[in-house]
Write an enzyme that holds these catalytic residues in place. Structure first.
Site, short mmCIF file in Angstrom:
data_model
loop_
_atom_site.label_atom_id
_atom_site.label_comp_id
_atom_site.label_asym_id
_atom_site.label_seq_id
_atom_site.Cartn_x
_atom_site.Cartn_y
_atom_site.Cartn_z
CD GLU A 170 30.80 42.02 44.72
OE1 GLU A 170 30.19 42.50 45.66
OE2 GLU A 170 30.04 42.12 43.74
CD GLU A 384 27.99 38.30 42.57
OE1 GLU A 384 27.39 39.40 42.61
OE2 GLU A 384 28.76 37.87 43.31
C1 BG6 Z 1 27.19 41.39 45.11
C2 BG6 Z 1 27.41 40.19 46.21
O1 BG6 Z 1 27.79 42.67 45.68
O2 BG6 Z 1 25.81 41.98 44.77
C3 BG6 Z 1 26.15 39.39 46.03
O3 BG6 Z 1 28.25 39.47 45.57
C4 BG6 Z 1 24.80 40.42 46.29
O4 BG6 Z 1 26.24 38.75 47.19
C5 BG6 Z 1 24.82 41.28 44.76
O5 BG6 Z 1 23.54 39.79 46.47
C6 BG6 Z 1 23.42 41.96 44.73
O6 BG6 Z 1 23.50 42.83 45.86
P1 BG6 Z 1 22.05 43.51 46.47
O7 BG6 Z 1 22.70 44.21 47.37
O8 BG6 Z 1 21.23 44.10 45.38
O9 BG6 Z 1 21.36 42.17 47.03
#
Ligand code: BG6
Length: 488
Positions: A170, A384
Site C-alpha cells: 500500500e 488483504e
Molecule cells: C491496511 C494495512 O491498510 O489496512 C494493514 O496494510 C492494516 O497493515 C489494515 O492493519 C487495517 O488498518 P487498520 O487501520 O484498520 O488497522
C-alpha cells in the site's frame, strides 16, 4: 449483471490470510534487530492509540510454531507475512544480521512443513530508522539502493522456497499517512516531499522486480496496492468527471507506474502545474518501463464517492473524513493541493459503515476487480480484505463474530462473481490471520480469525482462541469455496 451459475474457484486457489511484521512479531530489539521508524514513532507520547506499540505485539516471534499449527488446523493454503528489514540489516544497508535471516528461514520451513504456501512481503512500512536518519528515508535515492541490497539477501536466501513475493504494501496509504496527514512516520504534512518520496519508492519497487526476475526466475512478484474504486455521486456529467479525476488521482497515479511503467499524463500535468511533480530522470523512466510485475496484489476495504468540487461547499465534517481515511486522498478544506479543483468526496447513501466509519461495499469489490482487469490485465492476488471490529470474549472463552462472517461471505461471493465475469485470480488473503496491533487503533479494532487475549494495557497470557469465523473459513477452504453459496 446476473449469472445463473457461478464458476467454481480455480483448483489451486490460494485461500490465505495475512499479517505484517510490526503488527505481530514483538521482539522489537531482540537477536540483533535494529530499530525501525515505527519503533521510534510509537515511543513518542500521543502518536498512537493509548500509547500502543509493537514491542511485544502478539509475540509471534516466539510463538510462530503455535500460530502456524493453527494455520494447519484451519487448512490455510497461503500465509502472507512481511519481513522486518531491520532484522535482516539492522542499520538498513550494512552487515547482515544472521539471527534475523534465520528467523524467517525457520518460519518459511515451518509453513512449508505444515503445507502452507508462504507469501512474503518485502516492505510493510517498518523502514530501518538508520535510513530515515541518514538519507531522509524514502526521500533519498540511497534508500532505494539499500532496498535493492536487502531484497537481494532475501531472494538469495529464500528464493528457492518462496514462490510469491510482494514488494511494497500500500504505497498509496503509507505515503499519504506519512507525508500528508502526519499520522504515520515520518509525521509530515508536505505534499512536495510526499511526491518526491513516492517517486523513489517507485524506483525501489522497480529495482526489486528486476533483480527478482534475474535471481528467482521461477517465482512471482508484484506490489500490493490499496485499491478503492471511485463512484460518481450522481449521473450529472460533472460528478462523473469528478469520479474519473478521483480514479486517476487515487489509483492510476500508482497503478500506471507499476503496470505500464509510466506516470499517467493527466495527473502528472496537474502536479507539474502546481510545482509538485517529482523529478524524473531519463534513467528513472527507463527503469520504470523495464520492471514488469507478474501479478497485482490488491488490498480492498472500500472505495469512495466523488462529486464536482465546489470549494464553498466543503464542510468541516468532510475535512475530518479525509483525514482519517487512508484510502481517500482528498484535500482538507483550505489546504493547497492539486486535487482541490478536481473532485470532492461525498457520503454514499447506499452503504453501511463499520464502527470505524469505513464503508462496507462488497459489490465495489467486484467493480474494483473488473476495472483493474480491464485497465492492467494482470493476474490479481487479493492480499488483504477484512473487517475491523470490537470482539467480545465470552465467559467460556469463545468469540462469536457473525458480523465478520457476513462481511467475508459477501465479499467472497462478489469475488466469485468476478471470477465468473472473467477476472483472473490467484488467491485471497483475508486480513488477518490472528488479531494484531492496528497501527492507529491498538487492539481495540480486531481483524483476526484467531483472537489473541491481550488488550492495549495488558499482555496477559497472549492466548490464541479461534473465533467462530475461524471454523467458518475452515469450511470455505475445505470445500474450495462451495460452502459460500450452498443452501445449508
Ligand atoms: C491496511 C494495512 O491498510 O489496512 C494493514 O496494510 C492494516 O497493515 C489494515 O492493519 C487495517 O488498518 P487498520 O487501520 O484498520 O488497522
Amino acid at each position: 449483471m446476473f449469472h445463473t451459475n457461478l464458476d467454481p474457484f480455480p483448483e489451486n486457489f490460494l485461500w490465505g490470510a495475512a499479517s505484517a511484521a510490526y503488527q505481530i512479531e514483538g521482539a522489537w530489539a531482540e537477536d540483533g534487530k535494529g530499530p525501525s521508524i515505527w519503533d521510534t514513532y510509537a515511543q513518542i507520547p500521543g502518536n498512537t492509540f493509548e500509547e500502543t506499540n509493537g514491542k511485544v505485539a502478539i509475540d509471534h516471534y516466539h510463538r510462530y510454531k503455535e500460530d502456524v499449527a493453527l494455520m494447519k488446523q484451519m487448512g490455510l493454503k497461503g500465509y502472507r507475512f512481511s519481513v522486518a528489514w531491520s532484522r535482516i540489516l539492522p542499520d538498513g544497508e550494512g552487515a547482515v544480521n544472521e539471527a534475523g535471516v534465520a528467523f524467517y528461514e525457520k518460519l518459511v520451513d515451518e509453513l512449508l512443513r505444515q503445507g502452507v504456501e508462504p507469501i512474503l512481503t518485502l516492505y510493510h512500512w517498518d523502514l530501518p530508522q538508520a535510513l530515515q536518519d541518514k538519507y531522509l528515508g524514502w526521500e533519498g535515492r540511497e534508500t532505494a539502493e539499500a532496498f535493492e541490497r536487502y531484497c537481494r539477501i532475501l531472494f538469495e536466501r529464500l528464493g528457492k522456497k518462496v514462490t510469491y513475493w510482494v514488494t511494497m504494501n500500500e504505497q498509496n496509504v503509507f505515503t499519504s499517512l506519512g507525508y500528508r496527514w502526519a499520522a504515520h512516520p515520518p509525521g509530515l504534512k508536505d505534499l512536495k516531499r510526499m511526491y518526491a518520496a513516492n517517486h523513489i519508492i517507485n524506483l525501489a519497487n522497480a529495482k526489486a522486480i528486476n533483480l527478482f526476475h534475474e535471481l528467482v526466475p521461477q517465482g512471482k512478484i508484484g506490489p500490493s496496492f490499496g485499491y478503492g474504486p471511485m463512484y460518481p455521486f450522481s449521473c450529472d456529467p460533472e460528478d462523473v468527471l469528478a469520479a474519473e479525476n478521483g480514479e486517476a488521482f487515487n489509483n492510476a497515479w500508482f497503478l500506471d507506474v507499476y503496470c505500464k511503467g509510466e506516470y499517467p499524463k493527466f495527473v502528472y500535468k496537474q502536479l507539474a502545474k502546481v510545482g509538485l511533480a517529482p523529478e524524473v530522470t531519463p534513467e528513472d523512466q527507463a527503469l520504470l518501463k523495464q520492471a514488469k510485475p507478474d501479478f497485482l496484489g490488491i488490498n480492498y476495504y472500500h472505495g469512495g464517492t466523488a462529486q464536482q468540487n465546489n470549494l464553498q461547499k466543503q464542510s468541516a465534517e468532510k475535512k475530518e473524513f479525509s483525514k482519517v481515511d487512508p484510502y481517500l486522498m482528498q484535500a482538507a478544506a483550505g489546504e493547497f493541493s492539486p486535487e482541490e479543483t478536481m473532485f470532492a468526496t461525498a457520503e454514499n447513501p447506499h452503504l453501511k459503515k463499520t464502527d470505524w466509519g469505513w464503508e462496507i461495499d462488497p459489490v465495489g469489490f467486484r467493480v474494483a476487480l473488473r476495472r483493474i482487469q480491464a485497465n492492467y490485465d494482470l493476474p490479481i492476488f487479493i492480499t488483504e480484505n477484512g473487517l475491523g471490529a470490537i470482539d467480545q470474549l465470552t465467559e467460556d472463552k469463545q468469540i462469536h463474530d457473525p458480523y465478520r462472517i457476513t462481511y467475508l461471505q459477501e465479499h467472497l461471493v462478489e469475488l466469485q462473481k468476478a471470477i465468473t465475469d472473467g477476472v483472473e485470480l490467484i488467491g485471497y488473503c483475508a486480513w488477518s490471520f490472528t488479531d494484531l496491533l492496528s497501527w492507529l487503533n491498538g487492539y481495540k479494532k480486531r481483524y483476526g480469525f484467531v483472537y489473541v487475549d491481550r488488550d492495549n494495557q495488558s499482555e496477559r497470557q497472549l492466548a490464541r482462541i479461534p473465533k467462530d469465523s475461524f471454523y467458518w473459513y475452515q469450511e470455505v477452504i475445505r470445500t474450495n469455496g462451495a460452502s459460500l453459496t450452498s443452501e445449508t
